[in-house]
Each structure stands twice: as C-alpha cells, then as structure tokens.
Motif scaffolding. Structure first.
Motif, short mmCIF file in Angstrom:
data_model
loop_
_atom_site.label_atom_id
_atom_site.label_comp_id
_atom_site.label_asym_id
_atom_site.label_seq_id
_atom_site.Cartn_x
_atom_site.Cartn_y
_atom_site.Cartn_z
N ALA A 253 -4.45 -1.21 5.91
CA ALA A 253 -5.44 -0.08 4.45
C ALA A 253 -5.53 0.94 6.31
N ALA A 254 -6.01 0.90 7.40
CA ALA A 254 -7.04 1.94 8.29
C ALA A 254 -5.17 1.79 8.72
N ALA A 255 -4.77 0.81 8.81
CA ALA A 255 -3.04 1.89 9.11
C ALA A 255 -2.14 2.56 7.97
N VAL A 256 -2.61 2.40 7.48
CA VAL A 256 -1.71 3.81 6.49
C VAL A 256 -2.54 4.63 6.46
N TYR A 257 -3.79 4.60 6.29
CA TYR A 257 -3.99 5.90 6.47
C TYR A 257 -4.33 6.48 7.69
N ALA A 258 -4.25 5.94 8.41
CA ALA A 258 -4.14 6.47 10.38
C ALA A 258 -2.41 7.37 10.64
N VAL A 259 -2.19 6.94 9.61
CA VAL A 259 -0.94 7.29 10.04
C VAL A 259 -0.33 8.53 9.21
N CYS A 260 -0.97 8.21 7.92
CA CYS A 260 -0.66 9.55 7.14
C CYS A 260 -1.83 11.26 7.51
N LEU B 154 0.58 -1.17 0.22
CA LEU B 154 0.36 0.26 -0.22
C LEU B 154 0.93 1.29 0.14
N VAL B 155 1.79 1.24 0.72
CA VAL B 155 2.87 2.30 1.14
C VAL B 155 3.28 3.14 -0.83
N SER B 156 3.83 1.60 -1.38
CA SER B 156 4.20 2.12 -2.57
C SER B 156 3.47 2.36 -3.31
N SER B 157 2.02 1.82 -3.17
CA SER B 157 1.47 2.54 -4.73
C SER B 157 0.76 3.50 -4.36
N LEU B 158 1.00 4.18 -2.76
CA LEU B 158 0.81 5.15 -2.58
C LEU B 158 1.32 6.08 -2.97
N SER B 159 2.40 5.70 -2.87
CA SER B 159 3.81 6.65 -3.39
C SER B 159 4.51 7.29 -2.36
N LEU B 160 4.36 7.17 -0.68
CA LEU B 160 4.33 7.28 0.28
C LEU B 160 6.26 7.13 1.03
N THR B 161 6.45 7.85 2.14
CA THR B 161 7.82 7.28 2.55
C THR B 161 8.40 6.52 3.43
N TYR B 162 9.32 5.42 3.39
CA TYR B 162 9.60 4.71 4.43
C TYR B 162 8.72 4.81 5.95
N SER B 163 9.24 6.37 6.23
CA SER B 163 8.18 6.30 7.76
C SER B 163 7.46 6.48 8.19
N VAL B 164 6.07 6.42 7.00
CA VAL B 164 4.55 6.53 7.13
C VAL B 164 5.05 4.34 7.14
N ARG B 165 5.71 3.94 6.24
CA ARG B 165 5.48 2.76 6.34
C ARG B 165 5.47 1.59 7.76
N ASP B 166 7.00 2.54 8.15
CA ASP B 166 7.19 2.08 9.59
C ASP B 166 6.66 2.36 10.81
N GLN B 167 5.95 4.01 10.50
CA GLN B 167 4.87 3.54 11.98
C GLN B 167 3.27 3.59 11.49
N ALA B 168 3.88 2.65 9.80
CA ALA B 168 1.42 1.11 9.73
C ALA B 168 2.22 0.28 10.68
N CYS B 169 3.41 0.11 10.58
CA CYS B 169 3.53 -1.70 10.88
C CYS B 169 3.92 -1.24 12.16
N ALA B 170 3.71 -0.36 12.85
CA ALA B 170 3.90 -0.34 14.04
C ALA B 170 2.82 0.12 15.43
N LEU B 171 1.80 1.10 14.46
CA LEU B 171 0.59 0.85 15.19
C LEU B 171 -0.11 -0.33 14.68
N PHE B 172 0.24 -0.98 13.80
CA PHE B 172 -0.76 -2.46 13.39
C PHE B 172 -0.04 -3.16 14.06
N ASP B 173 1.02 -3.24 14.63
CA ASP B 173 1.62 -4.13 15.90
C ASP B 173 1.19 -3.87 17.19
N SER B 174 0.72 -2.63 17.49
CA SER B 174 0.18 -1.77 18.68
C SER B 174 -1.06 -2.47 18.54
N ALA B 175 -1.64 -2.32 17.51
CA ALA B 175 -3.52 -2.90 17.52
C ALA B 175 -3.68 -4.71 18.11
#
Length: 286
Positions: free
Chosen positions: A154-161, A117-138
């Motif tokens: 998808a919700a983790a990526v959107y929430a980090v954005c 998703l991060v690659s498809s939305l042209s987001l940064t590595y920082s967003v990717r790592d934060q989204a993975c950390a948020l999913f881990d917390s969930a």
C-alpha cells in the motif's frame, strides 16, 4: 536477387513482362530479374487459428517477480486417465520450482497486492510498474524485516502517486488495502527515509475534478473552485494544510458563491477530512 531497371531484353531487345517472381523476355524467354521474397504474412491461416496469429508472447513487465518470462504447463481436454494425472503432477512441481526462495514468495504476494490496489484505485499501468519497482528496492535494502508486506504494498502505491502528482489520499488507499493506516505510515516512512523518495505536496487542483464528480456540482462551480485553488497556491494562504481539505474548501466556497446547495459535511466526506479541517481551509482562502 538482382534489381534490374531495364525495360527491354539485353539479348534480343524484346519486351519484358513481370510475373509474381520473375521478369522474363516475351520473345526469347530470358529471365532478366528475379525476386523470390514473400512479402505476405509470415503465418498461415487455418480454420481454427484465425483469432490468434501472433508469434510473440506478453511484453516484459516489472509487475511480475520474473518480469513475465515464466512458462506454464497448460491444460488440455484431450488428456485422460494416467496422462491427465501425470500432467497435473508436472504442473504442480513446475509451479513450486518457479519460486526459488522466501524472498521471491514475498515478492509474488506483494506484487499481486499492488496490482489489486492499482486496479481498485483506477490507476495506470505506469503507477503499477513503478510501485512494484519501489517495493523491489525496499526489499533489496532490507526494509521489510519485521514489517507488513501489505503495508509496504500500500505504501509503494501511495508513494508512487505522491511522486507522480496523482491525487490519491491515504484514506482512499487504506480503504482498499489489506493494511491499516499505521502499517502504511510505517512502511512509507521507512521508504522515504532510506530510499530518498522525491515526494512533495500534491496540488489541491488535482483533487477538484474527482471531488466535483462525486459531489455532482455544476461545471461552473468546478471551474471556480479550480481558480480559487490556483489563487491559494500563488499566495500561499493554504500552505501546510492537507491538499484534499483545500480542494474541498474551494468547492464549498465556489458552491456558496453560486448558491449551489453543498454542505460542509458532504464536501468534507468527499475529501476524507473533518468539517473542522474544511472550515479552517475555507477561512484561510479569504
């Protein structure tokens, strides 16, 4: 190793001369100073390793379930017959041993989806790592039970954005996700309720450059739309409206002022809103 600063020999007062490692008296041969540290590269250059002289592995990352510390059994074209089959079995068993539980398997799948998703939305590595950390917390809080992994990814990526003020709409996220909008909203609501996400409305100005590029409007129109969005934010005239709709309305208003041919339909489609939403935001600008 000594650090001598003498310029003459302490024994015979002769002149000193330094070679690669030692300082030696040219008259009596006394070694006055020595330095055997090799300050060159720590690798040796062979014919087949000029392209990779690094001694370190990949950096730690939150986008992997094991932080990137896992090892892999590689492939070799030199193995034949029994040895090749043996290493294929070892590689298969090693791959299975890397996943110790169903939770880790779910995490591997979700992290892979987040990276996609991060690659498809042209987001940064920082967003990717934060989204993975948020999913881990969930996952740690037990929010995944009975819900879609794809929806939480998808919700983790959107929430980090949202928390970082990155302009990505729900429609844009759903368009590249393997989850539908209902799954994303359910996962996002659960994380927002139980994890206390620090989300707020995104400034409409964040959307304008991307929409302007998609609509191919002149730079003057984009600058005027940014000014209109800033004025609307100060007066609060567009409060409670979708930021993407406000951005589209500002572009439409700026295009009308500049006599640039931009229809409400095109502007609304670029923002992922209906023409009615755009019109309501446009009238609120006045």
């Amino acid at each position: 190793m000594s650090q001598s600063t003498a310029t003459t020999c302490p024994e015979c007062a002769g002149s000193l001369e330094r070679d690669s490692h030692e300082m030696v008296c040219t008259d009596c041969g006394l070694v006055v100073d020595t330095d055997r540290l090799d300050r060159g590269p720590e690798w040796r250059s062979f014919a087949d390793d000029d392209r990779n002289r690094e001694r370190v592995g990949a950096p730690l990352t939150r986008s992997r379930h094991d932080r990137g510390l896992s090892t892999e059994i590689g492939y070799s074209s030199r193995l034949t017959g029994r040895k090749r089959r043996q290493f294929a079995r070892l590689r298969r068993q090693h791959s299975r041993a890397n996943v110790a539980s169903k939770a880790e398997r779910n995490q591997i799948y979700a992290f892979t989806e987040i990276r996609r998703l991060v690659s498809s939305l042209s987001l940064t590595y920082s967003v990717r790592d934060q989204a993975c950390a948020l999913f881990d917390s969930a996952q740690t809080e037990g929010l995944l039970r009975g819900r879609s992994l794809e929806g939480f990814a998808a919700a983790a990526v959107y929430a980090v954005c949202r928390t970082n003020g990155v302009a990505r709409t729900v429609d844009e996220t759903v368009a590249v996700a393997r989850a539908d909008e209902n799954e994303l909203h359910a996962a996002y609501a659960a994380m927002n309720r139980d994890l206390g996400l620090r989300t707020g409305p995104i400034d409409a100005r964040e959307y304008i450059p991307r929409f302007a590029t998609e609509l191919d409007v002149p730079r003057a129109v984009e600058r005027r739309a940014t000014t209109l969005a800033a004025g609307a934010a100060e007066t609060g005239s567009t409060g409670g409206r979708k930021p993407s709709g406000v951005a589209a309305a500002c572009l439409y208003a700026a295009a009308r002022e500049a006599d640039h041919p931009l229809t409400q339909r095109r502007a609304a489609d670029a923002a992922g809103v209906t023409p009615a939403t755009l019109r309501n935001a446009y009238y609120a600008l006045d």
